[in-house]
Design a protein around this motif. Sequence first.
Motif, PDB file in Angstrom:
ATOM      1  N   HIS A  29       0.826  -1.207   0.000  1.00 41.27           N
ATOM      2  CA  HIS A  29       0.000   0.000   0.000  1.00 41.27           C
ATOM      3  C   HIS A  29       0.867   1.266   0.000  1.00 41.27           C
ATOM      4  O   HIS A  29       0.581   2.220  -0.726  1.00 41.27           O
ATOM      5  N   TYR A  30       1.926   1.283   0.796  1.00 39.80           N
ATOM      6  CA  TYR A  30       2.812   2.448   0.838  1.00 39.80           C
ATOM      7  C   TYR A  30       3.529   2.656  -0.498  1.00 39.80           C
ATOM      8  O   TYR A  30       3.735   3.788  -0.931  1.00 39.80           O
ATOM      9  N   PHE A  31       3.908   1.566  -1.176  1.00 37.53           N
ATOM     10  CA  PHE A  31       4.513   1.694  -2.504  1.00 37.53           C
ATOM     11  C   PHE A  31       3.473   2.186  -3.511  1.00 37.53           C
ATOM     12  O   PHE A  31       3.750   3.077  -4.310  1.00 37.53           O
ATOM     13  N   ASP A  32       2.276   1.595  -3.481  1.00 36.19           N
ATOM     14  CA  ASP A  32       1.235   1.933  -4.454  1.00 36.19           C
ATOM     15  C   ASP A  32       0.782   3.379  -4.367  1.00 36.19           C
ATOM     16  O   ASP A  32       0.503   4.001  -5.389  1.00 36.19           O
ATOM     17  N   ASN A  33       0.700   3.942  -3.167  1.00 29.96           N
ATOM     18  CA  ASN A  33       0.212   5.317  -3.054  1.00 29.96           C
ATOM     19  C   ASN A  33       1.338   6.353  -3.112  1.00 29.96           C
ATOM     20  O   ASN A  33       1.099   7.541  -2.929  1.00 29.96           O
ATOM     21  N   GLY A  34       2.567   5.903  -3.365  1.00 33.88           N
ATOM     22  CA  GLY A  34       3.683   6.832  -3.543  1.00 33.88           C
ATOM     23  C   GLY A  34       4.315   7.331  -2.260  1.00 33.88           C
ATOM     24  O   GLY A  34       5.193   8.185  -2.303  1.00 33.88           O
ATOM     25  N   THR A  35       3.905   6.792  -1.118  1.00 38.20           N
ATOM     26  CA  THR A  35       4.501   7.195   0.149  1.00 38.20           C
ATOM     27  C   THR A  35       5.924   6.681   0.260  1.00 38.20           C
ATOM     28  O   THR A  35       6.776   7.313   0.865  1.00 38.20           O
ATOM     29  N   MET A  36       6.187   5.524  -0.362  1.00 42.64           N
ATOM     30  CA  MET A  36       7.484   4.861  -0.239  1.00 42.64           C
ATOM     31  C   MET A  36       7.989   4.496  -1.634  1.00 42.64           C
ATOM     32  O   MET A  36       7.202   4.090  -2.489  1.00 42.64           O
ATOM     33  N   MET A  37       9.317   4.635  -1.848  1.00 38.40           N
ATOM     34  CA  MET A  37       9.917   4.232  -3.130  1.00 38.40           C
ATOM     35  C   MET A  37      11.397   3.932  -2.921  1.00 38.40           C
ATOM     36  O   MET A  37      12.012   4.433  -1.969  1.00 38.40           O
ATOM     37  N   TRP A  38      11.941   3.109  -3.790  1.00 39.99           N
ATOM     38  CA  TRP A  38      13.369   2.821  -3.742  1.00 39.99           C
ATOM     39  C   TRP A  38      14.118   3.974  -4.377  1.00 39.99           C
ATOM     40  O   TRP A  38      13.691   4.522  -5.382  1.00 39.99           O
ATOM     41  N   HIS A  39      15.224   4.359  -3.778  1.00 34.06           N
ATOM     42  CA  HIS A  39      16.052   5.443  -4.311  1.00 34.06           C
ATOM     43  C   HIS A  39      16.577   4.998  -5.670  1.00 34.06           C
ATOM     44  O   HIS A  39      17.117   3.897  -5.808  1.00 34.06           O
ATOM     45  N   PRO A  40      16.441   5.841  -6.707  1.00 35.81           N
ATOM     46  CA  PRO A  40      16.835   5.411  -8.050  1.00 35.81           C
ATOM     47  C   PRO A  40      18.331   5.125  -8.230  1.00 35.81           C
ATOM     48  O   PRO A  40      18.703   4.278  -9.032  1.00 35.81           O
ATOM     49  N   ARG A  41      19.185   5.801  -7.483  1.00 35.71           N
ATOM     50  CA  ARG A  41      20.635   5.583  -7.632  1.00 35.71           C
ATOM     51  C   ARG A  41      21.240   4.733  -6.525  1.00 35.71           C
ATOM     52  O   ARG A  41      22.381   4.298  -6.638  1.00 35.71           O
ATOM     53  N   HIS A  42      20.503   4.531  -5.455  1.00 34.36           N
ATOM     54  CA  HIS A  42      20.981   3.742  -4.316  1.00 34.36           C
ATOM     55  C   HIS A  42      19.927   2.696  -3.975  1.00 34.36           C
ATOM     56  O   HIS A  42      19.111   2.904  -3.084  1.00 34.36           O
ATOM     57  N   PRO A  43      19.924   1.566  -4.669  1.00 39.58           N
ATOM     58  CA  PRO A  43      18.840   0.592  -4.524  1.00 39.58           C
ATOM     59  C   PRO A  43      18.723  -0.044  -3.143  1.00 39.58           C
ATOM     60  O   PRO A  43      17.720  -0.678  -2.848  1.00 39.58           O
ATOM     61  N   GLU A  44      19.693   0.161  -2.289  1.00 45.59           N
ATOM     62  CA  GLU A  44      19.594  -0.376  -0.928  1.00 45.59           C
ATOM     63  C   GLU A  44      18.914   0.619   0.014  1.00 45.59           C
ATOM     64  O   GLU A  44      18.728   0.346   1.192  1.00 45.59           O
ATOM     65  N   GLN A  45      18.504   1.764  -0.517  1.00 45.37           N
ATOM     66  CA  GLN A  45      17.903   2.807   0.305  1.00 45.37           C
ATOM     67  C   GLN A  45      16.432   3.001  -0.062  1.00 45.37           C
ATOM     68  O   GLN A  45      16.076   3.203  -1.217  1.00 45.37           O
ATOM     69  N   LEU A  46      15.586   2.936   0.948  1.00 46.26           N
ATOM     70  CA  LEU A  46      14.155   3.131   0.803  1.00 46.26           C
ATOM     71  C   LEU A  46      13.821   4.547   1.253  1.00 46.26           C
ATOM     72  O   LEU A  46      14.211   4.960   2.344  1.00 46.26           O
ATOM     73  N   ARG A  47      13.146   5.290   0.412  1.00 43.88           N
ATOM     74  CA  ARG A  47      12.796   6.682   0.725  1.00 43.88           C
ATOM     75  C   ARG A  47      11.299   6.766   0.975  1.00 43.88           C
ATOM     76  O   ARG A  47      10.520   6.107   0.310  1.00 43.88           O
ATOM     77  N   PHE A  48      10.895   7.587   1.921  1.00 43.43           N
ATOM     78  CA  PHE A  48       9.478   7.814   2.172  1.00 43.43           C
ATOM     79  C   PHE A  48       9.273   9.149   2.847  1.00 43.43           C
ATOM     80  O   PHE A  48      10.229   9.853   3.171  1.00 43.43           O
ATOM     81  N   SER A  49       8.029   9.491   3.024  1.00 45.81           N
ATOM     82  CA  SER A  49       7.640  10.783   3.574  1.00 45.81           C
ATOM     83  C   SER A  49       8.419  11.116   4.845  1.00 45.81           C
ATOM     84  O   SER A  49       8.616  10.261   5.703  1.00 45.81           O
ATOM     85  N   LEU A  50       8.829  12.363   4.963  1.00 49.28           N
ATOM     86  CA  LEU A  50       9.535  12.814   6.166  1.00 49.28           C
ATOM     87  C   LEU A  50       8.681  12.646   7.417  1.00 49.28           C
ATOM     88  O   LEU A  50       9.201  12.510   8.516  1.00 49.28           O
ATOM     89  N   MET A  51       7.366  12.614   7.222  1.00 47.85           N
ATOM     90  CA  MET A  51       6.462  12.392   8.349  1.00 47.85           C
ATOM     91  C   MET A  51       6.806  11.074   9.052  1.00 47.85           C
ATOM     92  O   MET A  51       6.643  10.921  10.245  1.00 47.85           O
ATOM     93  N   PHE A  52       7.339  10.101   8.284  1.00 50.27           N
ATOM     94  CA  PHE A  52       7.684   8.796   8.826  1.00 50.27           C
ATOM     95  C   PHE A  52       9.183   8.622   9.053  1.00 50.27           C
ATOM     96  O   PHE A  52       9.643   7.534   9.344  1.00 50.27           O
TER      97      PHE A  52
END
Length: 89
Positions: A29-52
């Motif tokens: 759900h977090y991936f689907d709604n755009g809250t979470m995504m893999w960093h395009p240049r650093h695939p070991e890093q997961l990026r998400f809203s600063l709120m989290f």
Amino acid sequence: MKAIIGQQTVDAWCVTHTEDEAYEEWVQHYFDNGTMMWHPRHPEQLRFSLMFGGQARVGDYLVQNGPSDLKVVSPKKFAKEYRIVKTDE
């Protein structure tokens, strides 16, 4: 997976990044709604809203204690404070 901290049961996910991974519904759900995504240049890093908290790395744990309560927990802290609930699946 489910985990217990104190008297509370929470959803937890050990951050992994593989091509054929099927995520748990709450993680997807977090991936689907755009809250979470893999960093395009650093695939070991997961990026998400600063709120989290902003980011997690492969090996960290995401712990959800409700729809607006998501936090990153280090592997060391997770092992010390949480207990994984075994299921019959």
